[in-house]
Motif scaffolding. Structure first.
Motif, PDB file in Angstrom:
ATOM      1  N   ILE A  68      -2.642 -13.440 -54.627  1.00 54.28           N
ATOM      2  CA  ILE A  68      -4.037 -13.534 -55.036  1.00 54.28           C
ATOM      3  C   ILE A  68      -4.338 -12.670 -56.256  1.00 54.28           C
ATOM      4  N   THR A  69      -3.791 -11.457 -56.235  1.00 56.18           N
ATOM      5  CA  THR A  69      -4.121 -10.551 -57.330  1.00 56.18           C
ATOM      6  C   THR A  69      -3.174 -10.688 -58.507  1.00 56.18           C
ATOM      7  N   GLY A  70      -2.075 -11.408 -58.274  1.00 62.24           N
ATOM      8  CA  GLY A  70      -1.116 -11.576 -59.355  1.00 62.24           C
ATOM      9  C   GLY A  70      -0.238 -10.348 -59.567  1.00 62.24           C
ATOM     10  N   GLU A  71      -0.244  -9.468 -58.596  1.00 58.96           N
ATOM     11  CA  GLU A  71       0.614  -8.276 -58.733  1.00 58.96           C
ATOM     12  C   GLU A  71       1.848  -8.415 -57.855  1.00 58.96           C
ATOM     13  N   SER A  72       2.762  -7.508 -58.013  1.00 58.93           N
ATOM     14  CA  SER A  72       3.990  -7.594 -57.220  1.00 58.93           C
ATOM     15  C   SER A  72       3.710  -7.178 -55.784  1.00 58.93           C
ATOM     16  N   GLU A  73       4.489  -7.756 -54.899  1.00 60.40           N
ATOM     17  CA  GLU A  73       4.311  -7.450 -53.479  1.00 60.40           C
ATOM     18  C   GLU A  73       4.560  -5.965 -53.227  1.00 60.40           C
ATOM     19  N   ASN A  74       5.469  -5.445 -53.996  1.00 60.29           N
ATOM     20  CA  ASN A  74       5.799  -4.036 -53.854  1.00 60.29           C
ATOM     21  C   ASN A  74       4.596  -3.141 -54.162  1.00 60.29           C
ATOM     22  N   ASN A  75       4.013  -3.397 -55.316  1.00 55.01           N
ATOM     23  CA  ASN A  75       2.832  -2.620 -55.709  1.00 55.01           C
ATOM     24  C   ASN A  75       1.754  -2.700 -54.654  1.00 55.01           C
ATOM     25  N   ILE A  76       1.573  -3.917 -54.173  1.00 58.01           N
ATOM     26  CA  ILE A  76       0.519  -4.134 -53.185  1.00 58.01           C
ATOM     27  C   ILE A  76       0.813  -3.357 -51.904  1.00 58.01           C
ATOM     28  N   SER A  77       2.047  -3.423 -51.461  1.00 59.53           N
ATOM     29  CA  SER A  77       2.406  -2.720 -50.225  1.00 59.53           C
ATOM     30  C   SER A  77       2.146  -1.236 -50.356  1.00 59.53           C
ATOM     31  N   VAL A  78       2.570  -0.706 -51.481  1.00 58.78           N
ATOM     32  CA  VAL A  78       2.360   0.729 -51.714  1.00 58.78           C
ATOM     33  C   VAL A  78       0.873   1.045 -51.695  1.00 58.78           C
ATOM     34  N   ARG A  79       0.125   0.208 -52.379  1.00 57.99           N
ATOM     35  CA  ARG A  79      -1.308   0.479 -52.454  1.00 57.99           C
ATOM     36  C   ARG A  79      -1.968   0.371 -51.089  1.00 57.99           C
ATOM     37  N   ILE A  80      -1.528  -0.593 -50.309  1.00 56.45           N
ATOM     38  CA  ILE A  80      -2.081  -0.734 -48.958  1.00 56.45           C
ATOM     39  C   ILE A  80      -1.812   0.522 -48.152  1.00 56.45           C
ATOM     40  N   ASN A  81      -0.610   1.024 -48.262  1.00 55.74           N
ATOM     41  CA  ASN A  81      -0.286   2.245 -47.515  1.00 55.74           C
ATOM     42  C   ASN A  81      -1.198   3.391 -47.900  1.00 55.74           C
ATOM     43  N   ARG A  82      -1.378   3.521 -49.191  1.00 57.06           N
ATOM     44  CA  ARG A  82      -2.215   4.627 -49.656  1.00 57.06           C
ATOM     45  C   ARG A  82      -3.658   4.439 -49.239  1.00 57.06           C
ATOM     46  N   ALA A  83      -4.111   3.199 -49.368  1.00 58.29           N
ATOM     47  CA  ALA A  83      -5.499   2.910 -48.977  1.00 58.29           C
ATOM     48  C   ALA A  83      -5.688   3.169 -47.498  1.00 58.29           C
ATOM     49  N   THR A  84      -4.707   2.759 -46.725  1.00 56.11           N
ATOM     50  CA  THR A  84      -4.764   2.963 -45.275  1.00 56.11           C
ATOM     51  C   THR A  84      -4.855   4.442 -44.939  1.00 56.11           C
ATOM     52  N   ALA A  85      -4.027   5.200 -45.620  1.00 58.86           N
ATOM     53  CA  ALA A  85      -4.023   6.639 -45.353  1.00 58.86           C
ATOM     54  C   ALA A  85      -5.395   7.233 -45.647  1.00 58.86           C
ATOM     55  N   GLN A  86      -5.929   6.831 -46.769  1.00 57.99           N
ATOM     56  CA  GLN A  86      -7.236   7.354 -47.140  1.00 57.99           C
ATOM     57  C   GLN A  86      -8.311   6.916 -46.165  1.00 57.99           C
ATOM     58  N   LEU A  87      -8.211   5.672 -45.779  1.00 55.62           N
ATOM     59  CA  LEU A  87      -9.204   5.129 -44.852  1.00 55.62           C
ATOM     60  C   LEU A  87      -9.139   5.850 -43.509  1.00 55.62           C
ATOM     61  N   ARG A  88      -7.931   6.053 -43.044  1.00 57.08           N
ATOM     62  CA  ARG A  88      -7.787   6.770 -41.771  1.00 57.08           C
ATOM     63  C   ARG A  88      -8.378   8.155 -41.866  1.00 57.08           C
ATOM     64  N   ASN A  89      -8.121   8.757 -42.978  1.00 54.86           N
ATOM     65  CA  ASN A  89      -8.625  10.091 -43.199  1.00 54.86           C
ATOM     66  C   ASN A  89     -10.143  10.109 -43.150  1.00 54.86           C
ATOM     67  N   LEU A  90     -10.728   9.123 -43.842  1.00 59.06           N
ATOM     68  CA  LEU A  90     -12.185   9.025 -43.879  1.00 59.06           C
ATOM     69  C   LEU A  90     -12.752   8.775 -42.493  1.00 59.06           C
ATOM     70  N   MET A  91     -12.042   7.959 -41.753  1.00 54.86           N
ATOM     71  CA  MET A  91     -12.552   7.588 -40.439  1.00 54.86           C
ATOM     72  C   MET A  91     -12.074   8.537 -39.352  1.00 54.86           C
ATOM     73  N   LYS A  92     -11.220   9.438 -39.758  1.00 58.43           N
ATOM     74  CA  LYS A  92     -10.664  10.423 -38.844  1.00 58.43           C
ATOM     75  C   LYS A  92     -10.003   9.763 -37.652  1.00 58.43           C
ATOM     76  N   ILE A  93      -9.161   8.800 -38.016  1.00 59.07           N
ATOM     77  CA  ILE A  93      -8.393   8.145 -36.962  1.00 59.07           C
ATOM     78  C   ILE A  93      -6.984   8.687 -37.021  1.00 59.07           C
ATOM     79  N   SER A  94      -6.434   8.948 -35.920  1.00 60.76           N
ATOM     80  CA  SER A  94      -5.067   9.459 -35.951  1.00 60.76           C
ATOM     81  C   SER A  94      -4.085   8.308 -36.104  1.00 60.76           C
TER      82      SER A  94
END
Lengths: 163, 393
Positions: A137-163
């Motif tokens: 969809i975004t036209g980016e590499s799957e690798n980039n996307i995976s990395v970004r998802i991981n980082r976003a997830t980490a940040q989101l968990r942090n924000l939501m204080k989910i372990s």
């Protein structure tokens, strides 16, 4: 692809596409416009006799581009501005207090993510798209996307204080 | 909520209402029926779409008679055929009174509505151009077009004022800039095509253009007055939009050059170079933190690029040459001669590019006759319908 199949695609994906758009723009009216546009454009492409392998991803892609353009044109809507306007997703959905507050929480957390993280987080957690689909969809590499998802997830968990 | 994976369970409660969903579906289906799957060489599909709708999107129901009219209009390809109508044609009232009104009713957002109003204005000017080109621009035609022109221009001005009063300064600036460009480019085109009645119409366009300029300048200063972060965002947004526009026009010119030769695109290329220069100046201002000025420059670059495109389209369509125009016009003001303004609402090149977002039109060059049930429908050229289907928002 004929009208019948296209109609099926509409029935299947319109809501999800609207939702996707809504969680990025926070503008119901504009989201409706863009979703319609996306279907029109998709048809335009198909009417030229071109084949579309994955209709869902194709629609998301068109919509994603429309949203990106939308952001370019106007300043991004901040959640504060949204609060001022009164969040307008309540139009018809009968949401109880609990749902409402959960939704507001989610929107709040998501809005604190940087734009690119919000993009993938929305696609991953709200649209339930796979990294491969997101990459398409975004036209980016799957690798980039995976990395970004991981980082976003980490940040989101942090924000939501989910372990 | 304990897990991120639960998010979708909550958010999936956000959906379109069944009415909204059906509404949009009807619009889309209408559109599909007007654009059946066809051979690639008979239709050229472009970026942005709009559509006809049978449904009103507010809670109030659509008046029954309008619904019936729409059904009649959409069936038998009448509304489709009407798109090519010019003042004086039998179907012209369908084009303006039904098709355009339906499109107006269809858009959800203020931006879409405003864009459509601006596009309607342009359609009047395009009609004038076509008629003038065919030497059919009579006094009667002129008064009709003028009336519509004034009405549409006023609507656009009102939209701009609306945006401004709501504090949507960027939208106001965008719209006013595009408004100005449209008027400027089409004025030049009409001037070139010429004609007795045309020369009577021109002063009205010039007057509107003058006030559009002032309006645009006012909106730009409003943007400059915004607090720094907002001004920066506005400038940044404009930077990207104008950059895209320049790229878009560049490709367009290349396409035209490939078909018509280098001679045809010399002027346009010069304009584009100018646009690039202005853009670069804008970038310098932006980097220096002067966001208000940067915004103004980026907008100007956008206008120049867009005007280049409008003029070259007119050139190939009406076979006119703009080289001598600037000398003839002698409008006096330096800034006006140098500043080539542009509009946003215009046709794009043939190949569909789904990544493109400028408003655009479908151009259908069909050699077949219109299949009209009504024999009285006048065809502009027998056996050859050149229909510009307006599908831009």
């Amino acid at each position: 692809m004929n009208e019948h199949e296209f109609r099926k695609a509409y029935n299947a994906y319109a809501d999800a596409l609207f939702r996707h758009c809504y969680f990025r723009l926070y503008d119901r009216e504009r989201s409706k416009d863009l979703v319609q546009d996306a279907f029109m454009k998709a048809w335009g492409y198909i009417a030229k006799g071109r084949e579309v392998e994955n209709m869902r991803a194709f629609l998301y892609r068109i919509l994603h581009n429309l949203i990106v353009d939308e952001f370019r044109k106007k300043k991004t809507v901040s959640l504060d501005a949204l609060k001022e306007r009164g969040v307008d997703f309540i139009a018809h959905e009968k949401l109880n207090q609990n749902d409402l507050s959960e939704l507001k929480n989610i929107m709040s957390f998501f809005s604190e993510l940087p734009v690119k993280y919000r993009e993938v987080a929305t696609m991953r957690y709200i649209d339930d798209l796979t990294p491969k689909e997101i990459a398409e969809i975004t036209g980016e590499s799957e690798n980039n996307i995976s990395v970004r998802i991981n980082r976003a997830t980490a940040q989101l968990r942090n924000l939501m204080k989910i372990s | 909520m304990n897990d991120l994976n639960e998010i979708k369970n909550i958010t999936k409660k956000i959906t379109l209402s069944s009415r909204e969903k059906e509404s949009a579906k009807a619009n889309i289906l209408n559109f599909i029926r007007l654009h059946p799957v066809s051979k690639p060489d008979t239709s050229r599909l472009l970026s942005k779409w709009s559509f006809f709708s049978l449904f009103n999107l507010n809670s109030k129901p659509m008046p029954a008679f309008l619904g019936i009219l729409l059904v009649l209009a959409s069936s038998g390809g009448i509304s489709f055929a009407a798109e090519g109508a010019l003042p004086g044609d039998l179907l012209y009232p369908v084009k303006v009174g039904i098709n355009e009104e339906v499109r107006a009713a269809v858009s959800f957002s203020a931006e879409a509505k405003a864009n459509w109003d601006a596009r309607r204005l342009e359609r009047r000017l395009e009609e004038a151009e076509e008629l003038a080109h065919k030497k059919e621009f009579s006094a009667e035609v002129r008064s009709k077009i003028e009336e519509n022109f004034e009405a549409h221009a006023e609507r656009v001005e009102r939209r701009i004022a609306d945006f401004e009063s709501k504090g949507e300064v960027q939208s106001a600036a965008d719209l006013s800039s595009n408004f100005e460009t449209s008027l400027s480019a089409h004025e030049k085109i009409l001037f070139k095509i010429d004609g007795e009645e045309v020369s009577k119409f021109l002063p009205k366009i010039r007057a509107k253009k003058g006030s559009a300029s002032l309006l645009r300048i006012k909106m730009e200063s409003r943007v400059s007055e915004e607090p720094k972060p907002e001004a920066k965002e506005a400038a940044e947004g404009k930077m990207k939009v104008s950059e895209n526009k320049i790229e878009e026009v560049k490709s367009f010119i290349e396409n035209v050059r490939a078909k018509l030769g280098a001679e045809a695109t010399v002027d346009a290329e010069a304009k584009l170079t100018e646009a690039q220069k202005v853009w670069t100046d804008g970038k310098i201002k932006f980097d220096a933190g002067e966001y208000g000025e940067a915004f103004v420059l980026f907008q100007r670059a956008h206008r120049i690029a867009q005007e280049a495109k409008l003029l070259i389209e007119a050139k190939s369509e009406f076979n006119i040459d703009f080289k001598t125009q600037e000398k003839e016009q002698g409008e006096g003001k330096n800034s006006e001669n140098k500043e080539k303004e542009n509009g946003r609402f215009k046709e794009e090149k043939a190949n569909i590019d789904i990544n493109n977002n400028a408003n655009s039109n479908v151009e259908i060059n069909s050699k077949s006759e219109v299949n009209a049930d009504d024999e009285k429908i006048k065809k502009r050229d027998s056996g050859n319908i050149n229909t510009r289907l307006d599908l831009g928002l």
